[in-house]
Write an enzyme that holds these catalytic residues in place. Sequence first.
Site, mmCIF file in Angstrom:
data_model
loop_
_atom_site.group_PDB
_atom_site.id
_atom_site.type_symbol
_atom_site.label_atom_id
_atom_site.label_comp_id
_atom_site.label_asym_id
_atom_site.label_seq_id
_atom_site.Cartn_x
_atom_site.Cartn_y
_atom_site.Cartn_z
ATOM 1 N N CYS A 1 45.492 32.436 41.201
ATOM 2 C CA CYS A 1 45.293 33.280 41.137
ATOM 3 C C CYS A 1 43.827 34.544 40.522
ATOM 4 C CB CYS A 1 47.100 33.800 40.260
ATOM 5 S SG CYS A 1 46.317 35.620 39.976
ATOM 6 N N HIS B 1 53.281 66.662 36.426
ATOM 7 C CA HIS B 1 53.448 66.795 37.913
ATOM 8 C C HIS B 1 51.808 67.129 37.094
ATOM 9 C CE1 HIS B 1 52.775 68.990 41.378
ATOM 10 N NE2 HIS B 1 52.120 70.066 40.581
ATOM 11 N N GLU C 1 50.551 39.248 64.096
ATOM 12 C CA GLU C 1 51.529 38.956 63.447
ATOM 13 C C GLU C 1 52.801 38.095 64.313
ATOM 14 O OE1 GLU C 1 53.203 37.970 60.657
ATOM 15 O OE2 GLU C 1 55.114 37.475 61.279
ATOM 16 N N GLY D 1 51.169 24.034 41.859
ATOM 17 C CA GLY D 1 51.109 25.462 42.808
ATOM 18 C C GLY D 1 51.584 24.878 43.888
ATOM 19 N N GLY E 1 50.445 31.278 55.275
ATOM 20 C CA GLY E 1 51.297 30.823 54.706
ATOM 21 C C GLY E 1 50.271 29.848 53.563
HETATM 22 C C1 LIG Z 1 43.780 34.597 48.669
HETATM 23 C C2 LIG Z 1 45.343 35.305 47.262
HETATM 24 C C3 LIG Z 1 45.721 36.154 47.138
HETATM 25 C C4 LIG Z 1 46.050 36.125 46.031
HETATM 26 N N1 LIG Z 1 47.018 37.419 45.755
HETATM 27 C C5 LIG Z 1 47.950 37.907 44.538
HETATM 28 C C6 LIG Z 1 48.494 38.745 44.052
HETATM 29 O O1 LIG Z 1 47.497 39.800 44.094
HETATM 30 N N2 LIG Z 1 49.264 38.957 43.456
HETATM 31 C C7 LIG Z 1 49.892 37.894 43.264
HETATM 32 O O2 LIG Z 1 51.503 38.039 42.741
HETATM 33 N N3 LIG Z 1 49.843 36.829 43.479
HETATM 34 C C8 LIG Z 1 48.558 36.197 44.232
HETATM 35 N N4 LIG Z 1 48.143 35.927 44.847
HETATM 36 C C9 LIG Z 1 49.391 33.944 44.862
HETATM 37 C C10 LIG Z 1 49.242 33.510 43.644
HETATM 38 O O3 LIG Z 1 48.070 32.825 43.740
HETATM 39 C C11 LIG Z 1 49.733 32.415 43.186
HETATM 40 O O4 LIG Z 1 51.410 32.775 43.510
HETATM 41 C C12 LIG Z 1 50.251 31.759 42.287
HETATM 42 O O5 LIG Z 1 48.373 31.318 41.458
HETATM 43 C C13 LIG Z 1 51.090 30.913 41.494
HETATM 44 O O6 LIG Z 1 50.381 29.852 40.129
HETATM 45 P P1 LIG Z 1 51.296 28.836 40.169
HETATM 46 O O7 LIG Z 1 51.001 28.117 38.501
HETATM 47 O O8 LIG Z 1 52.233 28.284 40.430
HETATM 48 O O9 LIG Z 1 49.694 28.229 40.647
HETATM 49 P P2 LIG Z 1 48.414 28.058 40.871
HETATM 50 O O10 LIG Z 1 48.232 29.043 40.714
HETATM 51 O O11 LIG Z 1 48.124 27.751 42.818
HETATM 52 O O12 LIG Z 1 47.716 26.865 39.976
HETATM 53 C C14 LIG Z 1 48.409 25.405 39.853
HETATM 54 C C15 LIG Z 1 47.420 24.598 39.370
HETATM 55 O O13 LIG Z 1 47.407 23.541 39.145
HETATM 56 C C16 LIG Z 1 46.567 22.370 39.160
HETATM 57 N N5 LIG Z 1 47.366 21.457 39.236
HETATM 58 C C17 LIG Z 1 47.657 21.032 41.002
HETATM 59 N N6 LIG Z 1 48.268 19.972 40.795
HETATM 60 C C18 LIG Z 1 47.588 19.226 39.908
HETATM 61 C C19 LIG Z 1 47.493 18.002 38.904
HETATM 62 N N7 LIG Z 1 48.627 16.951 39.707
HETATM 63 N N8 LIG Z 1 46.938 17.804 37.892
HETATM 64 C C20 LIG Z 1 46.271 18.754 37.203
HETATM 65 N N9 LIG Z 1 46.149 19.987 37.737
HETATM 66 C C21 LIG Z 1 47.286 19.981 38.797
HETATM 67 C C22 LIG Z 1 45.711 23.034 40.430
HETATM 68 O O14 LIG Z 1 44.206 22.562 40.146
HETATM 69 C C23 LIG Z 1 45.626 24.393 39.481
HETATM 70 O O15 LIG Z 1 45.043 25.371 38.837
HETATM 71 C C24 LIG Z 1 47.247 34.998 45.907
HETATM 72 C C25 LIG Z 1 46.663 34.081 46.540
HETATM 73 C C26 LIG Z 1 46.571 33.655 47.512
HETATM 74 C C27 LIG Z 1 46.214 32.475 48.041
#
Ligand SMILES: Cc1cc2nc3c(=O)[nH]c(=O)nc-3n(C[C@H](O)[C@H](O)[C@H](O)COP(=O)(O)OP(=O)(O)OC[C@H]3O[C@@H](n4cnc5c(N)ncnc54)[C@H](O)[C@@H]3O)c2cc1C
Length: 464
Positions: free
Chosen positions: A44, A440, A199, A140, A268
């Site tokens: 994010c 308003h 799409e 993530g 996706g």
């Molecule tokens: C281009 C784009 C735009 C987006 N815009 C939006 C938005 O505007 N609003 C919104 O709500 N969502 C948005 N999203 C989605 C959002 O980014 C994700 O839903 C969110 O980041 C998920 O958070 P998370 O904590 O689950 O995982 P992530 O943010 O994916 O973080 C996971 C972290 O875990 C670390 N990791 C993984 N495996 C290991 C391991 N074994 N050991 C140590 N570290 C590890 C990774 O390096 C990473 O830093 C967007 C996504 C993308 C790709």
Amino acid sequence: MAAMERYDLIVIGTGPGGYHAAIRAAQLGLKVLAVEAAEVGGVCLNVGCIPTKALLHAAETLHHLKVAEGFGLKAKPELDLKRLGAWRDQVVGRLTGGVGTLLKGNKVELLRGFARFVGPTEVEVEGKRYGAKSLILATGSEPIELKGFPFGEDVWDSTRALRVEEGIPKRLLVIGGGAVGLEFGQIYRRLGAEVTLIEYMPEILPQGDPETAGLLRRALEKEGIRVRTRTKAVGYEKKKDGLHVRLEPAEGGEPETLVVDKVLVAVGRRPRTQGLGLEKAGVKVDERGFIPVNARMETSAPGVYAIGDVARPPLLAHKAMKEGLVAAENAAGRESAFDYQVPSVVYTSPEWAGVGLTEEGAKRAGYKVKVGKFPLAASGRALTLGGAEGMVKAVGDEETDLLLGVFIVGPQAGELIAEATLALEMGATVTDLALTVHAHPTLSEGLMEAAEAFHKQAIHILSR
Ligand SMILES: Cc1cc2nc3c(=O)[nH]c(=O)nc-3n(C[C@H](O)[C@H](O)[C@H](O)COP(=O)(O)OP(=O)(O)OC[C@H]3O[C@@H](n4cnc5c(N)ncnc54)[C@H](O)[C@@H]3O)c2cc1C
């Protein structure tokens, strides 16, 4: 051998889910270790929400100057893409630095490296072992590759598409009509590219309300983005004049060729569970790769929780954040469950936002569905802002007057949806929404008037 380091809680990943979990757990008095393999802040902050929003804002500012010609503002804007890239990085850097400071300030220990399970509640990072009573998996997700379009120099994922400073292709094909595809499609269009977006489903944002999604599609088409629904891309060939992409109707049939310079695949994301050694902990994974959890965010293994993109859709930051809080509270011995309405937003202009049940979803759930709609063309505030595209649509139950869902397309839709979300959380009726005095002129009046329209009593539109 040195004694294994022990914690109350180990959080794997510091994206929105992970850092929320780590901080809340520390607030509740736990000794917490957070492990991060890449950048603090996760997708994010580094390559998702934040950098895309920064680029969208720059593209919108540029676009508004064109609209402003209508009221006499003449300018010859020039956008320095290098400066734009530097500003985007500065915004990201400030926020990720902030998360680092917050972790430290809360006494969360931060460890850099890739964590993998070596036992039920033990992980190994860079050859060292760490144990804890509880673990939270917040690893993530990553972009899904599309068959026939392996990522590379000409086929981009969303992370590559962020680097606008490396040049804007003349012709771009975006595959995927979800939030990511739509946002990048508009960024590139406004920075000068010819954009085609395809799409597979009959309408963009297939999970959303098709009526408001259709309005957004038409607004994008007015800007010159060619949107092709019920269409799939099956492969491409690189030739001298560009990439010859083969498109087919979704159901199959007569193929056609589209020539572009780059392709962005935004079909996706898939949960990141590889190499984690989940079997060592007894954590089950479903057929799509997600880690199934209950309302307390518990996995199949005692003491192990999963949150965010790795646990289940929707893949949204605010969902990951709240799940992080729930998991941390349970790890700290509290009783916490995830039982919330999750709004979703597309940050194009106009924006799209929705929360709760669509008309279709509400019908399926057995409600006697009625809707109230208010077009922004009738909003004084929208007109003073130079755009009146969009509408607010309230979905409710005719029998009980209960509000079931709200869908908005228009400026600031993402801000307005918070009120609708609160209304759903509070069990508001459509009448409650209509009786609330809204300032308003504001765009938020659209919500009130949509609620009035539900009862055929809106003032600024004629009731039919
Ligand atoms: C281009 C784009 C735009 C987006 N815009 C939006 C938005 O505007 N609003 C919104 O709500 N969502 C948005 N999203 C989605 C959002 O980014 C994700 O839903 C969110 O980041 C998920 O958070 P998370 O904590 O689950 O995982 P992530 O943010 O994916 O973080 C996971 C972290 O875990 C670390 N990791 C993984 N495996 C290991 C391991 N074994 N050991 C140590 N570290 C590890 C990774 O390096 C990473 O830093 C967007 C996504 C993308 C790709």
